[in-house]
Design an enzyme around this catalytic site. Structure first.
Site, PDB file in Angstrom:
ATOM      1  CG  HIS A  98      -7.208  -3.948   4.527  1.00 46.18           C
ATOM      2  ND1 HIS A  98      -7.513  -3.412   3.291  1.00 46.18           N
ATOM      3  CD2 HIS A  98      -7.755  -3.116   5.455  1.00 46.18           C
ATOM      4  CE1 HIS A  98      -8.213  -2.294   3.463  1.00 46.18           C
ATOM      5  NE2 HIS A  98      -8.377  -2.104   4.766  1.00 46.18           N
ATOM      6  CD  GLU A 100      -6.892  -0.520   0.993  1.00 48.76           C
ATOM      7  OE1 GLU A 100      -7.776   0.353   0.970  1.00 48.76           O
ATOM      8  OE2 GLU A 100      -5.886  -0.459   1.738  1.00 48.76           O
ATOM      9  N   GLY A 175     -12.997   3.527   1.258  1.00 52.62           N
ATOM     10  CA  GLY A 175     -12.415   4.612   0.492  1.00 52.62           C
ATOM     11  C   GLY A 175     -13.339   5.185  -0.565  1.00 52.62           C
ATOM     12  CB  SER A 215     -16.393   4.751   4.660  1.00 52.78           C
ATOM     13  OG  SER A 215     -15.629   4.504   3.498  1.00 52.78           O
TER      14      SER A 215
END
Length: 257
Positions: A98, A100, A175, A215
């Site tokens: 991912h 992140e 996000g 999103s």
């Protein structure tokens, strides 16, 4: 489009303590006594919540996954969880690479090692790829994502490639409230399928599932999921709200014409 199962996967990220995770899992199980034909539902809670969620969803048509894994089987790797540990807790899927995690220092080599370990252990890896806003504006989206896929799938055999799920997550849309348009998302997912075709075969490219993970929510899910090369969603914030998550699931198998 070939008859690929649509996967709606909820990535809870670092949200929900054990009590909150139990409550959310109970609400989802009650809201989903069944799912539409051709759709699979998955939730990926934080590691500390996995066993609690597993206990709460056993009677529901909801699969369980982890948000990360380590490639070694055991040893002095403080803070990590192995594939066998995740399987013993009830996981059948695992998110790998991912954006992140990559931002925390995870490399393409790390992603590759985790993909190979997951496949060897019998977990289904959801391998993420995606570009930054700067890369998109520089016109290198396709080249960047092709590189991530080639490096991430290095050593994955013809026999195992169909067990890999690829998730396209434009970093600029995670996000942020921004979402790739259906056409933008479809274009990249089509190109991802073309990369798999070159690496493996047309047959494998048609069979592999590609998710969109930037999103997606209850308002835009239908248009995104209607695209021919988008086979589901990797859902962040909306997966924490049962009503919104159910709306996305219901949108997954509606007629597009």
């Amino acid at each position: 489009m070939p008859n690929r199962t649509l996967l709606i996967a909820g990535n809870w990220k670092m949200n929900n303590d054990v009590a909150e995770a139990a409550k959310l899992a109970d609400e989802l199980a009650q809201a989903l006594p069944e799912v539409p034909a051709g759709v699979e539902v998955l939730v990926c809670p934080p590691t500390i919540d996995i066993t609690t969620v597993h206990d709460r969803i056993q009677a529901a048509p909801i699969a369980l996954g982890a948000q990360n894994v380590y490639w070694e089987a055991k040893g002095a790797f403080t803070g990590e969880s192995s594939c066998d540990m995740l399987k013993s807790a009830g996981c059948t899927y695992c998110i790998i690479g991912h954006s992140e995690r990559r931002a925390m220092g995870e490399t393409d080599a790390d992603v590759n090692a985790k993909v190979l370990a997951a496949l060897e252990a019998g977990l289904v890896p959801i391998m993420c790829c995606g570009e930054t806003l700067e890369q998109r504006e520089a016109g290198i989206t396709d080249e960047w994502i092709a590189m991530q896929i080639k490096l991430g799938l290095n050593g994955v055999s013809e026999e195992k490639i169909r067990r890999v799920i690829i998730a396209y997550e434009p970093i600029w849309a995670i996000g942020t409230g921004r979402t790739a348009t259906p056409d933008q998302a479809q274009e990249v997912c089509e190109n991802i399928r073309a990369v798999v075709r070159k690496l493996y075969s047309s047959k494998n490219a048609r069979a592999i599932s590609i998710l969109y993970g930037g999103s997606m929510n209850d308002k835009n899910a239908f248009e995104l999921l209607a695209q021919p090369d988008i086979d589901g969603g990797l859902i962040g914030g909306a997966s924490l709200v049962p009503e919104k998550f159910v709306e996305i699931i219901n949108a997954a198998n509606q007629p597009t014409a």
